[in-house]
Design an enzyme around this catalytic site. Structure first.
Site: not given
Length: 191
Positions: A21, A67, A92, A113
């Protein structure tokens, strides 16, 4: 002088450092290292900049957690007066095979997100993004563990070369334009 805001998506904290991530942070770290510049902690993120071929590149690693990335992106776009077509968000992508590069002028969040929050804060999805394929090599319901998991031994073999190539893509985006950069860099990992 033309200005660009390059946003690497990731999560702050050492526990996330080598996770899939955090590829956005990793690519920006590589570019900063190649350009011999250091990040400093600023409002809503770590920031550095460098000049290349008459352009200024601002590299931003939001400190808002994935997020809530949009808040940081909007703040620095407004502060540095950078237009939307001159931002590039690096993230990613589970829908692409490992090491595949996909540069696009705009697009949906695709379940990501960080991108979802940026779309929301900007009020649209018309900004360039560079997606780095991490593949979907996980069993049902394990997506979160997978993206927050560390790279495999095999993936780690290719990462240095891919990080370098990602840094070149960013410089090309600012100097050669998005069309030429897409033609040159989009595609799978070359073995």
């Amino acid at each position: 002088m033309k200005k660009y805001l390059i946003v690497g998506l990731g999560n702050i904290g050492s526990e996330y450092e080598n996770t899939r991530h955090n590829i956005g942070f990793k690519i920006l770290d590589e570019l900063a290292s190649l350009e011999k510049v250091q990040f400093s902690t600023e409002k809503l993120g770590d920031l550095t900049s460098f000049k290349f071929k008459g352009r200024t590149f601002f590299l931003l690693k939001p400190s808002t957690y994935m997020n809530l990335s949009g808040k940081s992106v909007k703040y620095w776009m407004e502060k540095e007066k950078i237009t939307q077509e001159n931002i590039l968000v690096v993230s990613d992508d589970l829908n692409l095979d490992f090491g595949t590069f996909r540069l696009k002028t705009k697009g949906s969040a695709g379940g990501h997100n960080g991108l979802k929050d940026i779309n929301e804060k900007l009020g649209n999805q018309n900004y360039p993004r560079f997606r780095f394929g991490v593949s979907a090599n996980f069993s049902k319901g394990r997506q979160s563990n997978y993206v927050l998991g560390e790279w495999s031994k095999e993936e780690n073999r290719y990462l240095p070369e891919l990080l370098f190539k990602g840094a070149q893509l960013i410089k090309s985006f600012g100097t050669d334009g998005i069309g030429n950069t897409m033609n040159k860099f989009n595609g799978p990992l070359e073995e």
